[in-house]
Design a protein around this motif. Structure first.
Motif, PDB file in Angstrom:
ATOM      1  N   LEU A 156      10.276   6.506  -0.422  1.00 47.63           N
ATOM      2  CA  LEU A 156       9.405   7.589  -0.899  1.00 47.63           C
ATOM      3  C   LEU A 156       8.545   8.150   0.230  1.00 47.63           C
ATOM      4  N   SER A 157       7.972   7.268   1.039  1.00 46.62           N
ATOM      5  CA  SER A 157       7.012   7.705   2.062  1.00 46.62           C
ATOM      6  C   SER A 157       7.671   8.144   3.363  1.00 46.62           C
ATOM      7  N   LYS A 158       8.954   7.750   3.529  1.00 51.20           N
ATOM      8  CA  LYS A 158       9.677   8.021   4.777  1.00 51.20           C
ATOM      9  C   LYS A 158       8.983   7.364   5.977  1.00 51.20           C
ATOM     10  N   ASN A 159       8.286   6.264   5.702  1.00 55.85           N
ATOM     11  CA  ASN A 159       7.638   5.472   6.743  1.00 55.85           C
ATOM     12  C   ASN A 159       7.886   3.993   6.477  1.00 55.85           C
ATOM     13  N   LYS A 160       7.890   3.207   7.529  1.00 55.64           N
ATOM     14  CA  LYS A 160       8.028   1.763   7.386  1.00 55.64           C
ATOM     15  C   LYS A 160       6.868   1.206   6.566  1.00 55.64           C
ATOM     16  N   VAL A 161       7.174   0.302   5.654  1.00 59.70           N
ATOM     17  CA  VAL A 161       6.139  -0.374   4.873  1.00 59.70           C
ATOM     18  C   VAL A 161       5.698  -1.621   5.620  1.00 59.70           C
ATOM     19  N   GLU A 162       4.391  -1.750   5.841  1.00 55.70           N
ATOM     20  CA  GLU A 162       3.860  -2.909   6.553  1.00 55.70           C
ATOM     21  C   GLU A 162       3.586  -4.027   5.548  1.00 55.70           C
ATOM     22  N   THR A 163       4.036  -5.229   5.867  1.00 50.85           N
ATOM     23  CA  THR A 163       3.873  -6.356   4.957  1.00 50.85           C
ATOM     24  C   THR A 163       3.244  -7.583   5.610  1.00 50.85           C
ATOM     25  N   ASP A 164       3.353  -7.713   6.926  1.00 52.74           N
ATOM     26  CA  ASP A 164       2.881  -8.924   7.602  1.00 52.74           C
ATOM     27  C   ASP A 164       2.127  -8.579   8.875  1.00 52.74           C
ATOM     28  N   LEU A 165       1.133  -9.431   9.191  1.00 52.23           N
ATOM     29  CA  LEU A 165       0.446  -9.302  10.469  1.00 52.23           C
ATOM     30  C   LEU A 165       1.376  -9.654  11.627  1.00 52.23           C
ATOM     31  N   PHE A 166       2.293 -10.573  11.377  1.00 56.14           N
ATOM     32  CA  PHE A 166       3.236 -10.987  12.410  1.00 56.14           C
ATOM     33  C   PHE A 166       4.644 -10.892  11.842  1.00 56.14           C
ATOM     34  N   HIS A 167       5.551 -10.329  12.631  1.00 57.77           N
ATOM     35  CA  HIS A 167       6.924 -10.169  12.164  1.00 57.77           C
ATOM     36  C   HIS A 167       7.883 -10.388  13.324  1.00 57.77           C
ATOM     37  N   GLU A 168       8.719 -11.402  13.185  1.00 55.83           N
ATOM     38  CA  GLU A 168       9.730 -11.722  14.196  1.00 55.83           C
ATOM     39  C   GLU A 168       9.122 -11.821  15.597  1.00 55.83           C
ATOM     40  N   GLY A 169       8.012 -12.522  15.685  1.00 53.68           N
ATOM     41  CA  GLY A 169       7.384 -12.787  16.973  1.00 53.68           C
ATOM     42  C   GLY A 169       6.538 -11.658  17.523  1.00 53.68           C
ATOM     43  N   THR A 170       6.374 -10.562  16.753  1.00 55.92           N
ATOM     44  CA  THR A 170       5.542  -9.441  17.211  1.00 55.92           C
ATOM     45  C   THR A 170       4.350  -9.276  16.283  1.00 55.92           C
ATOM     46  N   TRP A 171       3.304  -8.643  16.807  1.00 55.28           N
ATOM     47  CA  TRP A 171       2.057  -8.436  16.074  1.00 55.28           C
ATOM     48  C   TRP A 171       2.004  -7.005  15.563  1.00 55.28           C
ATOM     49  N   SER A 172       1.708  -6.850  14.268  1.00 55.48           N
ATOM     50  CA  SER A 172       1.550  -5.508  13.707  1.00 55.48           C
ATOM     51  C   SER A 172       0.120  -5.040  13.942  1.00 55.48           C
ATOM     52  N   ASN A 173      -0.041  -3.846  14.467  1.00 59.03           N
ATOM     53  CA  ASN A 173      -1.354  -3.355  14.876  1.00 59.03           C
ATOM     54  C   ASN A 173      -2.115  -2.785  13.676  1.00 59.03           C
ATOM     55  N   HIS A 174      -2.889  -3.631  13.024  1.00 60.24           N
ATOM     56  CA  HIS A 174      -3.661  -3.177  11.859  1.00 60.24           C
ATOM     57  C   HIS A 174      -4.779  -2.231  12.277  1.00 60.24           C
ATOM     58  N   VAL A 175      -5.283  -2.391  13.492  1.00 65.55           N
ATOM     59  CA  VAL A 175      -6.361  -1.503  13.974  1.00 65.55           C
ATOM     60  C   VAL A 175      -5.850  -0.073  14.078  1.00 65.55           C
ATOM     61  N   GLU A 176      -4.673   0.083  14.668  1.00 65.84           N
ATOM     62  CA  GLU A 176      -4.084   1.418  14.822  1.00 65.84           C
ATOM     63  C   GLU A 176      -3.831   2.064  13.461  1.00 65.84           C
ATOM     64  N   LEU A 177      -3.365   1.270  12.501  1.00 66.93           N
ATOM     65  CA  LEU A 177      -3.104   1.788  11.164  1.00 66.93           C
ATOM     66  C   LEU A 177      -4.395   2.210  10.477  1.00 66.93           C
ATOM     67  N   GLY A 178      -5.449   1.409  10.656  1.00 65.31           N
ATOM     68  CA  GLY A 178      -6.744   1.761  10.075  1.00 65.31           C
ATOM     69  C   GLY A 178      -7.319   3.033  10.657  1.00 65.31           C
ATOM     70  N   LEU A 179      -7.098   3.256  11.960  1.00 70.10           N
ATOM     71  CA  LEU A 179      -7.589   4.476  12.595  1.00 70.10           C
ATOM     72  C   LEU A 179      -6.745   5.690  12.211  1.00 70.10           C
ATOM     73  N   TRP A 180      -5.455   5.459  11.930  1.00 74.29           N
ATOM     74  CA  TRP A 180      -4.563   6.554  11.530  1.00 74.29           C
ATOM     75  C   TRP A 180      -4.995   7.180  10.208  1.00 74.29           C
ATOM     76  N   ALA A 181      -5.495   6.361   9.308  1.00 76.63           N
ATOM     77  CA  ALA A 181      -5.748   6.814   7.935  1.00 76.63           C
ATOM     78  C   ALA A 181      -6.979   7.716   7.837  1.00 76.63           C
ATOM     79  N   ASP A 182      -6.833   8.810   7.082  1.00 80.13           N
ATOM     80  CA  ASP A 182      -7.984   9.627   6.670  1.00 80.13           C
ATOM     81  C   ASP A 182      -8.520   9.153   5.326  1.00 80.13           C
ATOM     82  N   LEU A 183      -7.691   8.413   4.603  1.00 78.24           N
ATOM     83  CA  LEU A 183      -8.047   7.906   3.285  1.00 78.24           C
ATOM     84  C   LEU A 183      -7.266   6.618   3.049  1.00 78.24           C
ATOM     85  N   PHE A 184      -7.956   5.568   2.606  1.00 77.60           N
ATOM     86  CA  PHE A 184      -7.310   4.289   2.307  1.00 77.60           C
ATOM     87  C   PHE A 184      -7.583   3.973   0.847  1.00 77.60           C
ATOM     88  N   ILE A 185      -6.542   3.804   0.061  1.00 78.82           N
ATOM     89  CA  ILE A 185      -6.700   3.458  -1.345  1.00 78.82           C
ATOM     90  C   ILE A 185      -5.898   2.208  -1.650  1.00 78.82           C
TER      91      ILE A 185
END
Length: 397
Positions: free
Chosen positions: A50-79
């Motif tokens: 639906l969103s045409k974007n990857k869904v984030e589910t984990d802080l760590f995935h296959e030995g890599t770190w998902s950047n929650h800070v970058e995602l938080g800064l990307w958002a204009d609205l978080f619900i």
């Protein structure tokens, strides 16, 4: 807007797919975070499709770190919808043991929470206390609804219907879509006039003011063409088509090319008035005596658009002054056939280049003015769009 939806482990998670679709239909970009338990109720594949974007589910995935800070800064609205009692407790107490709560703690945007739980859980003092904590942090709680619950009980605790959530957000954020049928040209940033392959003449504009105008117009439904000079600031809205240029000549050509098909143009760029008459093909070497560079006038974008402006079009200019600000702005307004001009002065603290704020006055063709206090450039952009909309209303009377 960039809308981030957080989904937690509730039977109401199926409603989040509908909510995502409604945001997308309104022209917003959507990304989704899901907790581990949420995936038991609805699949990440559904939301990513639906969103045409990857869904984030984990802080760590296959030995890599998902950047929650970058995602938080990307958002204009978080619900967060649905928000279970467990996730509400974690958010209230900063327990960042999953991607959703870690992103929540990094978010700089407005945060809305749509609770979903059974009647007794909803009324429990610990839940009410946690909700009060979240409100005290500046978060907004979307009211639950009354009805049949997953337990079979009937009462309060149902997550609000997606359509009701959209209505709540529109009312709370004062979101308007009053520019849906309009096409607006915006210029932003500096121009760089090359002396040689290494050096150029430029200015300190970051382009922030023009980009904010483009984003605000797009958020309100307009189709925006942003002609942007060099700079790192990017428009966020998918309704903004950005055309990158370097020189005043390139910006002139793009503005002339697109203005005829637009309802309005807002010229916020700091365009060079002069450019080197000749550009050296090799680096200019230092000499014993002084270096003299002959400059020639660039073509005036505002004057050209003002001359070609049709009765149903509107043209807004900018004037950044260091002295005799009002007199210079009025002269420019008349000479270039502008509908109004946005005046700011480097004499005002917090205004002009390299600031997130601005202090402006609007100067109109009948010479009256409207002055504003210092405010964020996003709010200044909203004032400019409001004034532009008023001009169109006056023209239709």
């Amino acid at each position: 807007m960039n809308v981030l939806i957080g989904i937690t482990g509730s039977i109401a998670a199926y409603k989040s797919a509908i909510l995502a679709r409604l945001f997308i239909k309104k022209g917003h970009q959507v990304k989704v975070i899901m907790t581990e338990s949420a995936q038991s109720f609805i699949s990440p594949l559904t939301l990513s499709t639906l969103s045409k974007n990857k869904v984030e589910t984990d802080l760590f995935h296959e030995g890599t770190w998902s950047n929650h800070v970058e995602l938080g800064l990307w958002a204009d609205l978080f619900i967060v919808a649905p928000a279970t009692a467990t996730s509400i407790s974690k958010m209230a107490h900063g327990l960042a043991d999953n991607m959703l709560v870690a992103t929540y703690l990094s978010a700089k945007c407005p945060v809305y929470i749509a609770p979903a739980m059974d009647l007794d859980m909803w009324k429990h003092p610990s839940t009410l206390h946690n909700l009060d904590l979240l409100r005290s942090y500046g978060n907004k709680i979307i009211p639950v609804e009354h009805g049949e619950l997953a337990s079979g009980l009937v009462g309060d605790g149902r997550m609000a219907e997606p359509e009701h959530i959209i209505d709540f957000l529109d009312d709370d954020l004062h979101i308007v879509s009053d520019l849906l049928s309009m096409k607006i040209l915006v210029t932003a940033g500096p121009t760089y006039e090359d002396l040689d392959p290494v050096r150029f003449l430029g200015n300190n504009s970051t382009g922030r003011m023009g980009v904010e105008i483009a984003d605000v117009a797009a958020e309100r439904g307009a189709q925006v063409i942003l002609v942007q000079g060099p700079g790192l600031i990017k428009a966020k809205s998918s309704n903004v088509k950005t055309i990158k240029v370097r020189t005043a000549a390139e910006m002139y050509e793009e503005c002339i090319k697109h203005f005829n098909d637009c309802d309005a143009a807002i010229l916020a760029a700091a365009v060079a008035d002069y450019t080197p008459k000749e550009k050296s093909e090799i680096k200019i070497k230092k000499k014993e005596d002084d270096l003299k560079i002959e400059l020639q006038r660039t073509r005036d974008i505002a004057a050209a658009l003002g001359e070609s402006k049709k009765p149903n079009q509107r043209l807004v200019g900018f004037a950044l002054e260091t002295n005799n600000a009002m007199e210079n702005a009025k002269r420019k307004l008349i000479k270039k056939n502008l509908d109004f001009i946005v005046l700011n002065s480097l004499e005002d603290e917090g205004a002009g280049f390299e600031h997130h704020t601005n202090k402006v006055s609007f100067v109109f063709s009948d010479k009256h003015t409207k002055k504003f206090d210092l405010k964020s450039k996003k709010k200044v952009a909203a004032d400019i769009i409001d004034q532009l909309k008023d001009l169109f209303k006056e023209g239709n009377r």
